[in-house]
Design an enzyme around this catalytic site. Structure first.
Site, PDB file in Angstrom:
ATOM      1  N   HIS A 206       0.813  -1.018   0.032  1.00 52.51           N
ATOM      2  CA  HIS A 206       0.058   0.050   0.054  1.00 52.51           C
ATOM      3  C   HIS A 206       0.759   1.284  -0.105  1.00 52.51           C
ATOM      4  CE1 HIS A 206       0.895  -0.106   4.032  1.00 52.51           C
ATOM      5  NE2 HIS A 206       0.695   1.066   4.473  1.00 52.51           N
TER       6      HIS A 206
HETATM    7  C1  UD1 Z   1      -2.235   5.310   6.215  1.00 54.81           C
HETATM    8  C2  UD1 Z   1      -0.862   5.481   6.988  1.00 54.81           C
HETATM    9  C3  UD1 Z   1       0.492   4.417   6.723  1.00 54.81           C
HETATM   10  C4  UD1 Z   1      -0.327   3.146   7.043  1.00 54.81           C
HETATM   11  C5  UD1 Z   1      -1.612   2.722   6.283  1.00 54.81           C
HETATM   12  C6  UD1 Z   1      -2.238   1.646   6.892  1.00 54.81           C
HETATM   13  C7  UD1 Z   1      -0.435   7.991   6.768  1.00 54.81           C
HETATM   14  C8  UD1 Z   1       0.470   9.167   6.119  1.00 54.81           C
HETATM   15  N1  UD1 Z   1      -0.221   6.809   6.206  1.00 54.81           N
HETATM   16  O1  UD1 Z   1      -1.907   5.131   4.877  1.00 54.81           O
HETATM   17  O2  UD1 Z   1       1.343   4.469   7.467  1.00 54.81           O
HETATM   18  O3  UD1 Z   1       0.663   2.126   7.067  1.00 54.81           O
HETATM   19  O4  UD1 Z   1      -2.626   3.900   6.547  1.00 54.81           O
HETATM   20  O5  UD1 Z   1      -3.262   1.123   6.299  1.00 54.81           O
HETATM   21  O6  UD1 Z   1      -0.992   8.300   7.723  1.00 54.81           O
HETATM   22  N2  UD1 Z   1      -8.851   4.582   1.723  1.00 54.81           N
HETATM   23  C9  UD1 Z   1     -10.543   3.901   1.752  1.00 54.81           C
HETATM   24  N3  UD1 Z   1     -11.072   3.730   2.921  1.00 54.81           N
HETATM   25  C10 UD1 Z   1     -10.256   3.765   4.222  1.00 54.81           C
HETATM   26  C11 UD1 Z   1      -9.199   4.571   4.208  1.00 54.81           C
HETATM   27  C12 UD1 Z   1      -8.582   4.606   3.036  1.00 54.81           C
HETATM   28  O7  UD1 Z   1     -10.868   3.777   0.819  1.00 54.81           O
HETATM   29  O8  UD1 Z   1     -11.083   3.528   5.091  1.00 54.81           O
HETATM   30  C13 UD1 Z   1      -8.441   4.964   0.613  1.00 54.81           C
HETATM   31  C14 UD1 Z   1      -8.722   6.310   0.170  1.00 54.81           C
HETATM   32  O9  UD1 Z   1      -8.883   6.194  -1.443  1.00 54.81           O
HETATM   33  C15 UD1 Z   1      -7.531   7.118   0.688  1.00 54.81           C
HETATM   34  C16 UD1 Z   1      -6.488   6.110   0.497  1.00 54.81           C
HETATM   35  O10 UD1 Z   1      -7.078   4.946   0.704  1.00 54.81           O
HETATM   36  O11 UD1 Z   1      -7.418   8.496  -0.040  1.00 54.81           O
HETATM   37  C17 UD1 Z   1      -5.278   6.431   1.360  1.00 54.81           C
HETATM   38  O12 UD1 Z   1      -5.507   6.520   2.733  1.00 54.81           O
HETATM   39  P1  UD1 Z   1      -4.874   7.434   3.715  1.00 54.81           P
HETATM   40  O13 UD1 Z   1      -5.551   7.317   5.060  1.00 54.81           O
HETATM   41  O14 UD1 Z   1      -4.587   8.757   3.263  1.00 54.81           O
HETATM   42  O15 UD1 Z   1      -3.372   6.563   3.658  1.00 54.81           O
HETATM   43  P2  UD1 Z   1      -2.973   5.026   3.568  1.00 54.81           P
HETATM   44  O16 UD1 Z   1      -2.400   4.719   2.607  1.00 54.81           O
HETATM   45  O17 UD1 Z   1      -4.153   4.205   4.235  1.00 54.81           O
END
Ligand code: UD1
Length: 369
Positions: A206
């Site tokens: 991821h």
């Molecule tokens: C975040 C953390 C990362 C951790 C990871 C675990 C930061 C900078 N990164 O990354 O360190 O390893 O979580 O999963 O805080 N999304 C969904 N549903 C959700 C959450 C996210 O669809 O419940 C999708 C969305 O498109 C979103 C993308 O995932 O834009 C990224 O989510 P985000 O929380 O920004 O960062 P992660 O990649 O999950």
């Protein structure tokens, strides 16, 4: 004593559970759990609360997704009035996600003490958003709870006074120790029902550096398809990764791509995997504890103890290296590791002891002035 815990993303949940539990048996402790809503999907959040026995959050800030600045700022704006109104004695933050850094920025300016659980980890790679979060959080936090010696060394090199640093061990391993028997039992039932192969590679990806660029992601999927010829690939995909695969029009072919799995299912799968291929931080630690070979698709790690003592090997995005390491695993030449000190299931209790102890010391100092 009023303690706030702030969590937001999936890897925070297995870390907060043992600390909440350990503090719940202490006298005169009132705990408030705040979920920022950084992760909001049922499969990325709710199911973890349920399985880990975490009480429902007292407050949900419901910030959702966004750019880093937007997400961080939104958490700060929504959290600040709650901290002002409820005036906690200490706020505990976990790991290295945007929810962690946003909280410490709010609390430091309000003069509210912060304890950082999983302090001191460094990849020395500032292109990783998490590395920025770690550096800022550790500079501003008041109590730094480290999982291993390298954490203490990094903090001291950055000028953090030794009296703020407490090596407590790995709190995520507390959750693993508690739920491993449940997970193994669940896996036995599940494999019968779902026809899980005897041997398999468990994959998670991821990191933005791996999944946000079409050419890189295509290369990684091709490597995994190659792995899949020798060993079935089971790939529970983060929503971001699934989205990118679709955006770039890539074809995961025969890979068994699943939705994100609940904690217990995933732990069960890890414990029986022939090998784990990942870019996660926590999974490098969990495989080290489980003694399962781990090939990390990154050039660096903020958890070097998993390489020096554990079962982790960094393969980067070098296809040849992945191929070579996989052949070693298939030939039974697996890296034998040991479990690092204090990864023993009791880190949460050590944190509770320190948090409560510090508070009584602070109270007696006020009393004596
Ligand atoms: C975040 C953390 C990362 C951790 C990871 C675990 C930061 C900078 N990164 O990354 O360190 O390893 O979580 O999963 O805080 N999304 C969904 N549903 C959700 C959450 C996210 O669809 O419940 C999708 C969305 O498109 C979103 C993308 O995932 O834009 C990224 O989510 P985000 O929380 O920004 O960062 P992660 O990649 O999950």
């Amino acid at each position: 004593m009023k303690i706030f815990h702030i969590v937001g993303a999936r890897p925070n949940f297995m870390k907060v559970a043992p600390v909440l539990n350990a503090l719940s048996v202490r006298e005169n402790v009132q705990q408030t759990l705040i979920h920022t809503g950084q992760h909001y999907d049922v499969k990325m959040s709710d199911v973890f609360f349920h399985e880990l026995g975490i009480p429902s959050p007292d407050v949900n800030l419901a910030v959702g997704s966004g750019t880093h600045a937007k997400q961080t700022a939104e958490i700060m704006i929504r959290l600040e009035p709650i901290v002002i109104e409820r005036a906690p004695h200490i706020v505990l933050v976990y790991g290295d996600v945007n929810s962690t850094v946003a909280t410490v920025l709010v609390c430091a300016k309000l003069g509210v003490p912060v304890g950082h659980v999983e302090a001191g980890l460094r990849s020395f790679d500032r292109t990783m958003p998490e590395e920025i979060n770690r550096l800022v959080t550790d500079q501003l936090a008041d109590l730094l709870f480290t999982p291993s010696e390298d954490g203490d060394e990094n903090l001291q090199r950055e000028g953090i006074p030794a009296e703020k640093i407490f090596r407590v061990g790995n709190v995520m391993i507390d959750s693993l120790v508690r739920l491993l028997p449940v997970a193994q039992n669940a896996l036995t039932q599940k494999s019968k029902n779902d026809g899980l192969p005897e041997r398999y590679a468990l994959v998670t990806l991821h990191r933005p550096a791996n999944v946000d660029d079409g050419v890189t992601l295509k290369g990684i999927l091709e490597s995994l398809l190659e792995v899949n010829r020798d060993l079935a690939v089971v790939f529970p995909a983060h929503p971001r990764t699934r989205q990118r695969i679709a955006d770039f029009g890539l074809n995961p072919g025969q890979l068994r791509v699943l939705d994100p799995l609940p904690y217990i299912d995933f732990l069960g799968l890890q414990s029986r995997a022939t090998v784990v291929i990942t870019d996660s931080g926590g999974i490098q630690e969990e495989t080290t504890y489980l003694g399962v070979p781990c090939l990390t698709v990154r050039e660096n790690t903020e958890r070097p103890v998993t390489v020096s003592m554990g079962t982790n090997v960094l393969v980067g995005r070098d296809r040849e290296k992945l191929r070579a390491e996989l052949s070693r695993v298939l030939a039974g030449k697996v890296k034998k590791g040991t479990v690092p000190p204090l990864w023993d299931g009791h880190a949460g209790e050590r944190i509770a002891e320190i948090v409560v102890g510090q508070q009584s010391r602070a109270r007696s100092q006020v009393g004596s002035t």
